[in-house]
Design an enzyme around this catalytic site. Sequence first.
Site, PDB file in Angstrom:
ATOM      1  CD  GLU A 296      -1.275   0.218   6.189  1.00 28.31           C
ATOM      2  OE1 GLU A 296      -1.918   0.769   5.269  1.00 28.31           O
ATOM      3  OE2 GLU A 296      -1.714   0.120   7.349  1.00 28.31           O
TER       4      GLU A 296
ATOM      5  CG  HIS B 113      -1.899   1.045   1.341  1.00 26.63           C
ATOM      6  ND1 HIS B 113      -2.459   1.443   2.528  1.00 26.63           N
ATOM      7  CD2 HIS B 113      -2.448   1.839   0.396  1.00 26.63           C
ATOM      8  CE1 HIS B 113      -3.298   2.431   2.308  1.00 26.63           C
ATOM      9  NE2 HIS B 113      -3.305   2.687   1.018  1.00 26.63           N
TER      10      HIS B 113
HETATM   11  P1  NAD Z   1      -7.961   5.988 -10.103  1.00 23.26           P
HETATM   12  O1  NAD Z   1      -9.433   6.055 -10.295  1.00 23.26           O
HETATM   13  O2  NAD Z   1      -7.119   7.196 -10.303  1.00 23.26           O
HETATM   14  O3  NAD Z   1      -7.349   4.848 -11.078  1.00 23.26           O
HETATM   15  C1  NAD Z   1      -7.869   3.549 -11.216  1.00 23.26           C
HETATM   16  C2  NAD Z   1      -7.485   3.033 -12.602  1.00 23.26           C
HETATM   17  O4  NAD Z   1      -7.863   1.657 -12.715  1.00 23.26           O
HETATM   18  C3  NAD Z   1      -8.220   3.783 -13.734  1.00 23.26           C
HETATM   19  O5  NAD Z   1      -7.269   4.300 -14.660  1.00 23.26           O
HETATM   20  C4  NAD Z   1      -9.081   2.701 -14.369  1.00 23.26           C
HETATM   21  O6  NAD Z   1      -9.246   2.858 -15.769  1.00 23.26           O
HETATM   22  C5  NAD Z   1      -8.292   1.443 -14.044  1.00 23.26           C
HETATM   23  N1  NAD Z   1      -9.052   0.195 -14.104  1.00 23.26           N
HETATM   24  C6  NAD Z   1     -10.299  -0.046 -13.624  1.00 23.26           C
HETATM   25  N2  NAD Z   1     -10.646  -1.332 -13.855  1.00 23.26           N
HETATM   26  C7  NAD Z   1      -9.585  -1.910 -14.503  1.00 23.26           C
HETATM   27  C8  NAD Z   1      -9.333  -3.222 -15.020  1.00 23.26           C
HETATM   28  N3  NAD Z   1     -10.225  -4.198 -14.900  1.00 23.26           N
HETATM   29  N4  NAD Z   1      -8.144  -3.460 -15.613  1.00 23.26           N
HETATM   30  C9  NAD Z   1      -7.213  -2.479 -15.761  1.00 23.26           C
HETATM   31  N5  NAD Z   1      -7.409  -1.214 -15.297  1.00 23.26           N
HETATM   32  C10 NAD Z   1      -8.565  -0.940 -14.675  1.00 23.26           C
HETATM   33  O7  NAD Z   1      -7.736   5.364  -8.647  1.00 23.26           O
HETATM   34  P2  NAD Z   1      -6.442   5.480  -7.703  1.00 23.26           P
HETATM   35  O8  NAD Z   1      -6.606   6.622  -6.799  1.00 23.26           O
HETATM   36  O9  NAD Z   1      -5.213   5.335  -8.541  1.00 23.26           O
HETATM   37  O10 NAD Z   1      -6.639   4.167  -6.802  1.00 23.26           O
HETATM   38  C11 NAD Z   1      -6.261   2.890  -7.266  1.00 23.26           C
HETATM   39  C12 NAD Z   1      -6.114   1.941  -6.081  1.00 23.26           C
HETATM   40  O11 NAD Z   1      -5.136   2.476  -5.170  1.00 23.26           O
HETATM   41  C13 NAD Z   1      -7.394   1.736  -5.265  1.00 23.26           C
HETATM   42  O12 NAD Z   1      -7.421   0.417  -4.806  1.00 23.26           O
HETATM   43  C14 NAD Z   1      -7.213   2.710  -4.110  1.00 23.26           C
HETATM   44  O13 NAD Z   1      -7.932   2.323  -2.973  1.00 23.26           O
HETATM   45  C15 NAD Z   1      -5.713   2.583  -3.878  1.00 23.26           C
HETATM   46  N6  NAD Z   1      -5.077   3.725  -3.197  1.00 23.26           N
HETATM   47  C16 NAD Z   1      -5.453   5.006  -3.507  1.00 23.26           C
HETATM   48  C17 NAD Z   1      -4.825   6.062  -2.860  1.00 23.26           C
HETATM   49  C18 NAD Z   1      -5.181   7.488  -3.210  1.00 23.26           C
HETATM   50  O14 NAD Z   1      -4.746   8.402  -2.504  1.00 23.26           O
HETATM   51  N7  NAD Z   1      -5.930   7.726  -4.262  1.00 23.26           N
HETATM   52  C19 NAD Z   1      -3.829   5.836  -1.915  1.00 23.26           C
HETATM   53  C20 NAD Z   1      -3.445   4.510  -1.648  1.00 23.26           C
HETATM   54  C21 NAD Z   1      -4.080   3.466  -2.285  1.00 23.26           C
END
Ligand code: NAD
Length: 277
Positions: free
Chosen positions: A146, A134
Amino acid sequence: MRFEHVLVVGAGQMGGGIAQVVAASGRRVALHDEVPGAVERALAGMEKSLGKLAEKGGPTPEQVLPRVTPVGDIVGADLLIEAVVEDVSVKEAIFRRADEVLPADAILASNTSSIPITSLAAVTARPDKVIGMHFFNPVPVLKLVEVIRALQTSDETAAAIVALAEDLGKTPAQANDFPGFVSNRILMPFVNEAAYALMEGVAEAEAIDTIAKLGFAHPMGPLALADLIGLDTCVSIMDVLHEGLGDPKYAPCPLLRQYVAAGRLGRKSGRGFYDYA
Ligand code: NAD
């Protein structure tokens, strides 16, 4: 070098940052997203970020970007780092497919904020090689990783991912697989309470964030931070905390749900608690 070929799935704000730091460590990265144009947007973001970091002595975009290859599907690698939307069924489908495609000794890691690693491990035939990795946003800047051990994760897998995080210049901290792990179990109730304070008219958004910044010495207030994380992601994490821990105190504030329903997802959509237009 361990994990010479890394597959990053999901090229949103987190996947792009993860691909960047892995490539900057000298590894080769295959980057996949199901939405056309997402990988290209991520590459443009990486170029900008690397340009800024190069001014402070980091590697240049020309050194790092050639190590990132866009791929149209899940491909073979020593390590998967999954960073798609915070949706359990989407993540499980990726873990099933990666389990078929990646070599038997490859490790499958998820960047999930809250989805149980134990249940992702259970859909694979290599549950001992599944783990949570994480990262924090913005990934090239924040030092924490994490590392979350599923019930099934082996000591060897955990040690390899801790060593990788250190090799990426990060500081790993280990947690067990409980809803929200450590970081979001602490952070999300804070964000949620700030949303309630706004909804109930206790103070304006700017005042709430100023109080947290100056009063608690936080670099960002909780509402600005929620906008950075993504309000949809915050709601998804709170739903997991609420369901997984069974305590109503974790239920997302109605204002958060309303903003998400209106498409006000935070910075990534141009508007959340604040307007970024
Ligand atoms: P985001 O919405 O910016 O990006 C998600 C991406 O996943 C999108 O580009 C989407 O097109 C793609 N996607 C969706 N389904 C897919 C599939 N089946 N195959 C391939 N690509 C696919 O989201 P994010 O903020 O980057 O978050 C992504 C992950 O990271 C989540 O699990 C979130 O909980 C985790 N996370 C986010 C943060 C934050 O601050 N945003 C911090 C730590 C962890």
